[in-house]
Design an enzyme around this catalytic site. Structure first.
Site, PDB file in Angstrom:
ATOM      1  N   GLY A 141       0.805  -1.225   0.000  1.00 34.27           N
ATOM      2  CA  GLY A 141       0.000   0.000   0.000  1.00 34.27           C
ATOM      3  C   GLY A 141       0.831   1.265   0.000  1.00 34.27           C
ATOM      4  O   GLY A 141       0.330   2.354   0.304  1.00 34.27           O
ATOM      5  N   GLY A 143       4.192   3.194  -2.108  1.00 34.17           N
ATOM      6  CA  GLY A 143       5.313   3.253  -3.048  1.00 34.17           C
ATOM      7  C   GLY A 143       5.940   4.625  -2.964  1.00 34.17           C
ATOM      8  O   GLY A 143       6.795   4.888  -2.109  1.00 34.17           O
ATOM      9  N   GLU A 382      14.021   4.267  -6.241  1.00 34.76           N
ATOM     10  CA  GLU A 382      14.648   5.393  -5.513  1.00 34.76           C
ATOM     11  C   GLU A 382      13.932   6.721  -5.810  1.00 34.76           C
ATOM     12  O   GLU A 382      14.553   7.777  -5.804  1.00 34.76           O
ATOM     13  CB  GLU A 382      16.147   5.517  -5.852  1.00 34.76           C
ATOM     14  CG  GLU A 382      16.988   4.364  -5.374  1.00 34.76           C
ATOM     15  CD  GLU A 382      17.080   4.296  -3.858  1.00 34.76           C
ATOM     16  OE1 GLU A 382      16.506   3.345  -3.285  1.00 34.76           O
ATOM     17  OE2 GLU A 382      17.705   5.178  -3.244  1.00 34.76           O
ATOM     18  N   GLY A 383      12.638   6.645  -6.074  1.00 34.42           N
ATOM     19  CA  GLY A 383      11.819   7.838  -6.361  1.00 34.42           C
ATOM     20  C   GLY A 383      11.620   7.996  -7.849  1.00 34.42           C
ATOM     21  O   GLY A 383      12.590   8.114  -8.603  1.00 34.42           O
TER      22      GLY A 383
END
Ligand SMILES: Cc1cc2nc3c(=O)[nH]c(=O)nc-3n(C[C@H](O)[C@H](O)[C@H](O)COP(=O)(O)OP(=O)(O)OC[C@H]3O[C@@H](n4cnc5c(N)ncnc54)[C@H](O)[C@@H]3O)c2cc1C
Length: 405
Positions: A141, A143, A382-383
């Site tokens: 749920g 990210g 990593e975004g």
């Protein structure tokens, strides 16, 4: 044109990394792309070599272990340092030129190792020396919005008891430990999120399954479940206190060091595609001329020149972000800029190289189609691209995450 050459003291090291990538990593590339989930056992030997170099001081802080900020004055180049962060991004560029999936499978060079290197205290550094650590933030749920983490770490005597599920953990099956983000108290929001080193074999921790993927198939991606998993309090990285005013500061610090590493992977992968495409174009009679304006050249050559210019910008931003970390300058903005620019550039370049090479690019005769698949993840983990842009906008406009989301 401004052109930044790697510092002289790192040139031999970069050449060495390039040779390893060319003679050892690249030749394994297709094999482990096809044999998804097979362990690239050849990397064990390579990892031992890297360990040997690091122990003898010749490793220059290569790989994820190098990303530690030094205290002022403890480096021979105090003033302007070209240190372990710069060395790490340069070696990662070369290894990713060889193969990003294999680089992500290098023992003891996981993203969790960067987290340990960035924030561990001296005792923890010693305890976790030689451990291969993955990084476990993402959950079913949660990210992009890491503040939504549901995994908990409840203090109990000398331990924390961890409960939750982590998904998409790179090297999650093969690594020796994972750095797990969990909340000490969910009612306290993001300030209560801390990272914990959980070693494999700890009762209550199990690898549930491996995922099949579009790219970086040499790298295993695992779901890991924690059920009443007990870790010593000494495994918490950073400050165990919850400071509501500091928000995410503690755990987020890791990203300032790891985002330039991912940017470096993108730069290396894109360069690989550019080099192969240049040769294919030359074989087809298309020469790029650096002394003539692009609009006076064949369309393919003009496209190639535009890609190279974009690549150069990504390369320089990546060096800048790493250099700032070496020199103890706050680099969150530059780390996000480097990651956003380099990952998007790698996506564009690798796909456009497939396009320029036509059927040869799309087929498995060349690695171009593989690089187009491999590079996509660099704009996600990593975004994501969008999250980096949000961070950049917030920093430039002096807005908080509540103001701009
Ligand atoms: C191969 C692979 C390896 C990975 N390795 C790791 C690992 O080692 N450790 C780990 O913890 N995680 C890992 N991840 C997970 C990765 O970090 C997440 O996939 C990533 O953070 C995005 O989260 P999400 O997939 O839930 O997408 P979401 O957060 O649901 O986002 C979906 C889309 O919406 C966009 N979006 C989300 N929020 C906003 C917003 N506010 N504004 C604009 N757009 C927005 C995103 O950019 C994205 O395009 C890995 C993933 C993959 C596929």
């Amino acid at each position: 044109m401004i052109n930044l050459e790697p510092p002289k003291k790192l040139r031999a090291f970069v050449n060495q990394a390039h040779q390893v990538a060319a003679e050892f990593v690249r030749p394994l590339s297709r094999r482990y792309d096809l044999a998804e989930h097979a362990y690239p056992k050849e990397l064990d030997m390579l990892a031992s070599m890297v360990d040997g170099l690091n122990q003898s001081g010749q490793g220059q802080g290569a790989g994820a272990k190098g990303v530690r900020r030094q205290a002022n004055g403890d480096d021979e180049d105090a003033g302007v340092r070209n240190g372990s962060n710069l060395a790490s991004v340069l070696s990662i560029m070369e290894m990713s030129w060889g193969d990003v999936g294999l680089l992500l499978s290098m023992p003891r060079q996981g993203l969790g190792n960067s987290a340990i290197a960035s924030v561990a205290d001296d005792q923890q550094l010693e305890r976790f020396d030689g451990v291969w650590a993955g990084m476990a933030i993402t959950e079913p749920g949660c990210g992009s919005d890491s503040a939504a983490i549901r995994t908990t770490a409840e203090p109990d005597g000398d331990d924390y008891v961890i409960n939750g599920e982590k998904i998409f953990v790179t090297a999650g099956d093969r690594c020796d430990a994972v750095v797990v983000w969990a909340s000490l108290d969910r009612s306290r929001g993001r300030a209560a999120i801390k990272s914990f080193v959980v070693e494999k074999g700890t009762p209550g921790m199990r690898v549930e399954r491996l995922d099949h993927k579009l790219g970086i198939r040499a790298s295993d991606t695992a779901t890991i479940v924690f059920e009443d998993c007990r870790v010593p309090k000494a495994n918490l990285l950073g400050n165990p206190e919850i400071h509501d005013d500091q928000g995410f500061a503690g755990v987020m610090q890791t990203f300032d060091n790891t985002r330039p590493l991912v940017a470096a992977m993108a730069v290396g992968c894109a360069r690989a595609a550019l080099e192969v495409t240049r040769d294919l174009l030359r074989d087809a009679g298309v020469e790029t001329d650096y002394d003539r304006p692009p609009h006076l050249q064949p369309a393919a050559a003009a496209t190639y020149l535009a890609m190279e210019a974009d690549w150069e910008a990504a390369y320089l931003l990546t060096l800048q972000a790493a250099w700032m970390a070496d020199n103890d300058r706050p680099n969150s903005l530059q780390a996000s800029m480097a990651k956003a620019k380099a990952a998007r550039t790698a996506n564009d370049i690798t796909l456009r190289c497939v396009e320029l090479a036509g059927s040869v690019g799309y087929s498995e005769h060349e690695l171009l189609e593989k690089w187009a698949r491999d590079s996509k993840i660099l704009d996600i983990f990593e975004g994501t691209q969008q999250i980096q842009q949000l961070i950049i906008a917030r920093r430039l406009l002096h807005l908080t995450s509540t103001d701009l989301r």
